[in-house]
Design a protein around this motif. Sequence first.
Motif, PDB file in Angstrom:
ATOM      1  N   ILE A  25      -4.862  -1.754  -4.643  1.00  0.00           N
ATOM      2  CA  ILE A  25      -6.450  -1.707  -4.238  1.00  0.00           C
ATOM      3  C   ILE A  25      -7.248  -2.790  -4.604  1.00  0.00           C
ATOM      4  O   ILE A  25      -7.788  -3.123  -4.115  1.00  0.00           O
ATOM      5  CB  ILE A  25      -6.924  -0.224  -5.451  1.00  0.00           C
ATOM      6  CG1 ILE A  25      -5.720   1.151  -4.156  1.00  0.00           C
ATOM      7  CG2 ILE A  25      -8.731  -0.282  -5.479  1.00  0.00           C
ATOM      8  CD1 ILE A  25      -6.037   1.428  -3.582  1.00  0.00           C
ATOM      9  N   GLU A  26      -6.147  -3.476  -6.001  1.00  0.00           N
ATOM     10  CA  GLU A  26      -7.643  -4.552  -6.508  1.00  0.00           C
ATOM     11  C   GLU A  26      -6.762  -5.736  -6.247  1.00  0.00           C
ATOM     12  O   GLU A  26      -7.869  -6.802  -6.722  1.00  0.00           O
ATOM     13  CB  GLU A  26      -6.779  -4.032  -7.960  1.00  0.00           C
ATOM     14  CG  GLU A  26      -7.991  -3.190  -8.385  1.00  0.00           C
ATOM     15  CD  GLU A  26      -9.275  -2.992  -8.413  1.00  0.00           C
ATOM     16  OE1 GLU A  26     -10.025  -4.081  -8.535  1.00  0.00           O
ATOM     17  OE2 GLU A  26      -9.969  -2.007  -7.928  1.00  0.00           O
ATOM     18  N   GLY A  27      -5.138  -5.744  -5.463  1.00  0.00           N
ATOM     19  CA  GLY A  27      -5.262  -6.927  -5.381  1.00  0.00           C
ATOM     20  C   GLY A  27      -4.125  -7.800  -6.626  1.00  0.00           C
ATOM     21  O   GLY A  27      -3.818  -7.082  -7.470  1.00  0.00           O
ATOM     22  N   ARG A  28      -3.392  -8.945  -6.498  1.00  0.00           N
ATOM     23  CA  ARG A  28      -2.492  -9.283  -7.293  1.00  0.00           C
ATOM     24  C   ARG A  28      -3.430  -9.984  -8.048  1.00  0.00           C
ATOM     25  O   ARG A  28      -2.303 -10.163  -9.629  1.00  0.00           O
ATOM     26  CB  ARG A  28      -1.551 -10.389  -7.141  1.00  0.00           C
ATOM     27  CG  ARG A  28      -0.100  -9.282  -6.306  1.00  0.00           C
ATOM     28  CD  ARG A  28       0.493  -9.154  -5.779  1.00  0.00           C
ATOM     29  NE  ARG A  28       1.225  -8.522  -4.894  1.00  0.00           N
ATOM     30  CZ  ARG A  28       1.931  -7.335  -5.566  1.00  0.00           C
ATOM     31  NH1 ARG A  28       2.328  -7.828  -6.831  1.00  0.00           N
ATOM     32  NH2 ARG A  28       3.020  -6.631  -4.939  1.00  0.00           N
ATOM     33  N   LEU A  80      -6.900   4.856   1.122  1.00  0.00           N
ATOM     34  CA  LEU A  80      -4.961   5.289   1.861  1.00  0.00           C
ATOM     35  C   LEU A  80      -4.951   3.815   2.828  1.00  0.00           C
ATOM     36  O   LEU A  80      -3.518   3.577   2.674  1.00  0.00           O
ATOM     37  CB  LEU A  80      -5.993   6.312   2.218  1.00  0.00           C
ATOM     38  CG  LEU A  80      -6.326   7.404   1.783  1.00  0.00           C
ATOM     39  CD1 LEU A  80      -6.628   8.890   2.586  1.00  0.00           C
ATOM     40  CD2 LEU A  80      -5.718   7.926   0.344  1.00  0.00           C
ATOM     41  N   GLN A  81      -5.586   3.093   3.000  1.00  0.00           N
ATOM     42  CA  GLN A  81      -4.896   1.969   4.130  1.00  0.00           C
ATOM     43  C   GLN A  81      -4.702   1.207   3.776  1.00  0.00           C
ATOM     44  O   GLN A  81      -3.792   0.203   4.052  1.00  0.00           O
ATOM     45  CB  GLN A  81      -6.620   1.755   5.435  1.00  0.00           C
ATOM     46  CG  GLN A  81      -6.964   2.808   6.204  1.00  0.00           C
ATOM     47  CD  GLN A  81      -5.312   3.271   7.142  1.00  0.00           C
ATOM     48  OE1 GLN A  81      -4.470   2.396   7.680  1.00  0.00           O
ATOM     49  NE2 GLN A  81      -5.677   4.255   7.406  1.00  0.00           N
ATOM     50  N   ALA A  82      -5.239   0.477   2.513  1.00  0.00           N
ATOM     51  CA  ALA A  82      -4.377  -0.619   1.464  1.00  0.00           C
ATOM     52  C   ALA A  82      -3.207   0.418   0.943  1.00  0.00           C
ATOM     53  O   ALA A  82      -2.209  -0.937   0.703  1.00  0.00           O
ATOM     54  CB  ALA A  82      -5.792  -0.893  -0.423  1.00  0.00           C
ATOM     55  N   ARG A 100      -1.008  -0.528   3.273  1.00  0.00           N
ATOM     56  CA  ARG A 100      -1.152  -1.619   3.869  1.00  0.00           C
ATOM     57  C   ARG A 100       0.794  -2.410   2.740  1.00  0.00           C
ATOM     58  O   ARG A 100       0.867  -3.686   3.066  1.00  0.00           O
ATOM     59  CB  ARG A 100      -1.651  -2.785   3.817  1.00  0.00           C
ATOM     60  CG  ARG A 100      -2.370  -2.750   4.698  1.00  0.00           C
ATOM     61  CD  ARG A 100      -3.393  -3.908   5.133  1.00  0.00           C
ATOM     62  NE  ARG A 100      -4.804  -3.303   4.022  1.00  0.00           N
ATOM     63  CZ  ARG A 100      -6.147  -2.760   4.237  1.00  0.00           C
ATOM     64  NH1 ARG A 100      -5.704  -2.145   5.322  1.00  0.00           N
ATOM     65  NH2 ARG A 100      -6.344  -2.286   3.187  1.00  0.00           N
ATOM     66  N   ALA A 101       0.355  -1.735   1.514  1.00  0.00           N
ATOM     67  CA  ALA A 101       1.606  -2.022   0.481  1.00  0.00           C
ATOM     68  C   ALA A 101       2.606  -1.365   0.344  1.00  0.00           C
ATOM     69  O   ALA A 101       3.405  -1.314  -0.258  1.00  0.00           O
ATOM     70  CB  ALA A 101       0.236  -1.433  -0.754  1.00  0.00           C
ATOM     71  N   GLY A 102       3.051  -0.865   2.041  1.00  0.00           N
ATOM     72  CA  GLY A 102       3.672   0.569   1.924  1.00  0.00           C
ATOM     73  C   GLY A 102       4.197   1.503   1.379  1.00  0.00           C
ATOM     74  O   GLY A 102       4.989   2.073   0.483  1.00  0.00           O
ATOM     75  N   LEU A 103       3.314   1.932   0.216  1.00  0.00           N
ATOM     76  CA  LEU A 103       3.182   3.221  -0.622  1.00  0.00           C
ATOM     77  C   LEU A 103       3.427   4.436  -0.016  1.00  0.00           C
ATOM     78  O   LEU A 103       3.609   6.115  -0.945  1.00  0.00           O
ATOM     79  CB  LEU A 103       2.437   3.065  -1.641  1.00  0.00           C
ATOM     80  CG  LEU A 103       1.897   1.700  -2.413  1.00  0.00           C
ATOM     81  CD1 LEU A 103       1.366   1.219  -3.428  1.00  0.00           C
ATOM     82  CD2 LEU A 103       3.430   1.254  -2.893  1.00  0.00           C
ATOM     83  N   LEU A 104       2.322   4.398   0.907  1.00  0.00           N
ATOM     84  CA  LEU A 104       1.976   5.457   2.481  1.00  0.00           C
ATOM     85  C   LEU A 104       2.792   5.557   3.584  1.00  0.00           C
ATOM     86  O   LEU A 104       2.646   3.909   3.465  1.00  0.00           O
ATOM     87  CB  LEU A 104       0.516   5.868   1.989  1.00  0.00           C
ATOM     88  CG  LEU A 104      -0.489   6.419   0.548  1.00  0.00           C
ATOM     89  CD1 LEU A 104      -1.696   7.087   1.362  1.00  0.00           C
ATOM     90  CD2 LEU A 104       0.364   7.425   0.288  1.00  0.00           C
ATOM     91  N   THR A 105       2.404   6.022   4.145  1.00  0.00           N
ATOM     92  CA  THR A 105       3.130   6.652   6.123  1.00  0.00           C
ATOM     93  C   THR A 105       1.110   6.762   6.398  1.00  0.00           C
ATOM     94  O   THR A 105       1.030   7.784   5.863  1.00  0.00           O
ATOM     95  CB  THR A 105       3.986   6.958   6.475  1.00  0.00           C
ATOM     96  OG1 THR A 105       4.547   8.076   6.439  1.00  0.00           O
ATOM     97  CG2 THR A 105       4.596   5.913   5.772  1.00  0.00           C
TER      98      THR A 105
END
Length: 159
Positions: free
Chosen positions: A81-84, A44-46, A49-54
Amino acid sequence: MNEGVEWALHSCVNLGWLEDDQPVTTARLAAFYDLPPAYLNKQLQALVRAGLLTSTSGPRGGFRLARKPEDITVLDVVTAIEGREDAFRCEEILRKGPNANPEADYRRTCRISVVMRKAELAWRRELAGQTIADVQHHVEKANPEAPGNTRAWFVNARP
Protein backbone atom coordinates in the motif's frame (compact mmCIF):
# COMPACT_ATOMS: atom_id res chain seq x y z
CA MET A 1 0.55 5.88 6.85
CA ASN A 2 -2.71 6.21 5.03
CA GLU A 3 -5.97 4.57 6.07
CA GLY A 4 -5.69 2.15 3.15
CA VAL A 5 -3.17 0.13 5.16
CA GLU A 6 -5.71 -0.47 7.92
CA TRP A 7 -8.41 -1.34 5.39
CA ALA A 8 -6.13 -3.74 3.51
CA LEU A 9 -5.00 -5.49 6.69
CA HIS A 10 -8.58 -5.99 7.89
CA SER A 11 -9.60 -7.23 4.45
CA CYS A 12 -6.79 -9.79 4.47
CA VAL A 13 -7.76 -11.00 7.95
CA ASN A 14 -11.39 -11.39 6.88
CA LEU A 15 -10.52 -13.12 3.61
CA GLY A 16 -8.33 -15.52 5.59
CA TRP A 17 -11.29 -16.53 7.74
CA LEU A 18 -13.53 -17.40 4.81
CA GLU A 19 -13.50 -21.11 4.24
CA ASP A 20 -15.15 -21.64 0.86
CA ASP A 21 -12.35 -19.98 -1.14
CA GLN A 22 -14.94 -18.11 -3.20
CA PRO A 23 -13.90 -14.65 -4.37
CA VAL A 24 -15.40 -11.75 -2.44
CA THR A 25 -16.38 -8.56 -4.25
CA THR A 26 -15.07 -5.17 -3.30
CA ALA A 27 -18.63 -4.12 -2.49
CA ARG A 28 -19.01 -6.89 0.08
CA LEU A 29 -15.59 -6.25 1.62
CA ALA A 30 -16.34 -2.52 1.78
CA ALA A 31 -19.81 -3.04 3.25
CA PHE A 32 -18.37 -5.02 6.17
CA TYR A 33 -16.83 -1.81 7.59
CA ASP A 34 -18.90 0.75 5.66
CA LEU A 35 -15.90 1.82 3.57
CA PRO A 36 -16.00 3.57 0.18
CA PRO A 37 -15.82 0.71 -2.36
CA ALA A 38 -13.89 2.64 -5.04
CA TYR A 39 -11.12 3.60 -2.62
CA LEU A 40 -10.99 0.14 -1.06
CA ASN A 41 -10.72 -1.33 -4.55
CA LYS A 42 -7.55 0.70 -5.16
CA GLN A 43 -6.02 -0.81 -2.04
CA LEU A 44 -7.09 -4.32 -3.03
CA GLN A 45 -5.62 -3.86 -6.51
CA ALA A 46 -2.32 -2.85 -4.89
CA LEU A 47 -2.43 -6.14 -2.95
CA VAL A 48 -3.03 -8.01 -6.22
CA ARG A 49 -0.03 -6.31 -7.84
CA ALA A 50 2.07 -7.34 -4.82
CA GLY A 51 0.93 -10.96 -5.16
CA LEU A 52 -0.95 -10.98 -1.85
CA LEU A 53 -4.44 -11.29 -3.35
CA THR A 54 -5.81 -12.75 -6.55
CA SER A 55 -8.57 -11.08 -8.49
CA THR A 56 -11.20 -12.73 -10.64
CA SER A 57 -13.33 -10.72 -13.08
CA GLY A 58 -16.97 -11.22 -13.89
CA PRO A 59 -20.25 -11.59 -12.05
CA ARG A 60 -18.84 -14.24 -9.70
CA GLY A 61 -15.53 -12.43 -9.40
CA GLY A 62 -13.79 -10.77 -6.53
CA PHE A 63 -10.74 -11.15 -4.34
CA ARG A 64 -9.09 -14.04 -2.48
CA LEU A 65 -5.85 -14.41 -0.62
CA ALA A 66 -3.09 -15.48 -3.00
CA ARG A 67 -1.18 -17.11 -0.15
CA LYS A 68 -2.02 -18.69 3.17
CA PRO A 69 -2.42 -16.16 6.02
CA GLU A 70 0.78 -17.46 7.63
CA ASP A 71 2.67 -16.57 4.45
CA ILE A 72 1.60 -12.91 4.36
CA THR A 73 3.36 -10.54 6.74
CA VAL A 74 2.00 -7.26 7.97
CA LEU A 75 5.03 -5.66 6.30
CA ASP A 76 3.99 -7.24 2.97
CA VAL A 77 0.65 -5.44 3.21
CA VAL A 78 2.15 -2.15 4.38
CA THR A 79 4.69 -2.04 1.55
CA ALA A 80 2.06 -3.04 -1.01
CA ILE A 81 0.00 0.00 0.00
CA GLU A 82 2.67 2.52 1.04
CA GLY A 83 5.60 1.51 -1.12
CA ARG A 84 9.10 0.53 -0.06
CA GLU A 85 10.49 3.99 0.66
CA ASP A 86 11.61 4.82 4.18
CA ALA A 87 9.16 6.79 6.29
CA PHE A 88 11.96 9.23 7.24
CA ARG A 89 14.14 10.76 4.57
CA CYS A 90 17.15 12.75 5.72
CA GLU A 91 17.46 15.89 3.60
CA GLU A 92 20.82 16.72 5.17
CA ILE A 93 19.75 20.15 6.37
CA LEU A 94 22.97 20.29 8.38
CA ARG A 95 24.68 21.18 5.07
CA LYS A 96 22.91 24.54 5.25
CA GLY A 97 23.72 25.22 8.90
CA PRO A 98 26.64 27.10 10.40
CA ASN A 99 29.88 25.13 10.48
CA ALA A 100 28.64 22.71 7.81
CA ASN A 101 31.19 20.30 6.43
CA PRO A 102 30.74 19.98 2.65
CA GLU A 103 32.52 16.60 2.71
CA ALA A 104 30.29 15.02 5.37
CA ASP A 105 27.61 12.46 4.62
CA TYR A 106 25.09 13.71 7.15
CA ARG A 107 22.74 10.81 6.44
CA ARG A 108 25.33 8.64 8.23
CA THR A 109 26.72 11.07 10.80
CA CYS A 110 23.69 13.13 11.86
CA ARG A 111 22.37 11.70 15.11
CA ILE A 112 18.75 12.41 14.13
CA SER A 113 19.20 10.51 10.88
CA VAL A 114 20.83 7.59 12.69
CA VAL A 115 18.07 7.42 15.32
CA MET A 116 15.33 7.56 12.70
CA ARG A 117 16.95 4.84 10.56
CA LYS A 118 17.30 2.58 13.61
CA ALA A 119 13.65 3.15 14.51
CA GLU A 120 12.58 2.42 10.93
CA LEU A 121 14.54 -0.82 10.96
CA ALA A 122 12.97 -1.91 14.25
CA TRP A 123 9.50 -1.03 12.95
CA ARG A 124 10.03 -3.01 9.73
CA ARG A 125 11.41 -6.00 11.66
CA GLU A 126 8.34 -6.02 13.91
CA LEU A 127 5.95 -5.84 10.94
CA ALA A 128 7.89 -8.53 9.08
CA GLY A 129 7.68 -10.77 12.15
CA GLN A 130 3.87 -10.66 12.29
CA THR A 131 1.70 -12.49 9.77
CA ILE A 132 -1.98 -12.24 8.97
CA ALA A 133 -2.33 -15.61 10.74
CA ASP A 134 -0.72 -14.10 13.86
CA VAL A 135 -3.22 -11.24 13.79
CA GLN A 136 -6.07 -13.71 13.33
CA HIS A 137 -4.80 -15.78 16.26
CA HIS A 138 -4.68 -12.77 18.59
CA VAL A 139 -8.16 -11.63 17.51
CA GLU A 140 -9.53 -15.15 18.00
CA LYS A 141 -7.97 -15.35 21.46
CA ALA A 142 -9.68 -12.13 22.53
CA ASN A 143 -12.87 -12.71 20.53
CA PRO A 144 -13.33 -16.44 19.75
CA GLU A 145 -16.53 -15.88 17.80
CA ALA A 146 -14.94 -13.42 15.35
CA PRO A 147 -14.12 -15.93 12.56
CA GLY A 148 -17.58 -17.53 12.67
CA ASN A 149 -19.34 -14.17 12.85
CA THR A 150 -17.28 -12.94 9.91
CA ARG A 151 -18.08 -16.04 7.83
CA ALA A 152 -21.77 -15.73 8.67
CA TRP A 153 -21.84 -12.07 7.70
CA PHE A 154 -20.25 -12.73 4.31
CA VAL A 155 -22.61 -15.64 3.63
CA ASN A 156 -25.64 -13.45 4.37
CA ALA A 157 -24.42 -10.09 2.98
CA ARG A 158 -25.99 -8.95 -0.26
CA PRO A 159 -24.11 -5.88 -1.56
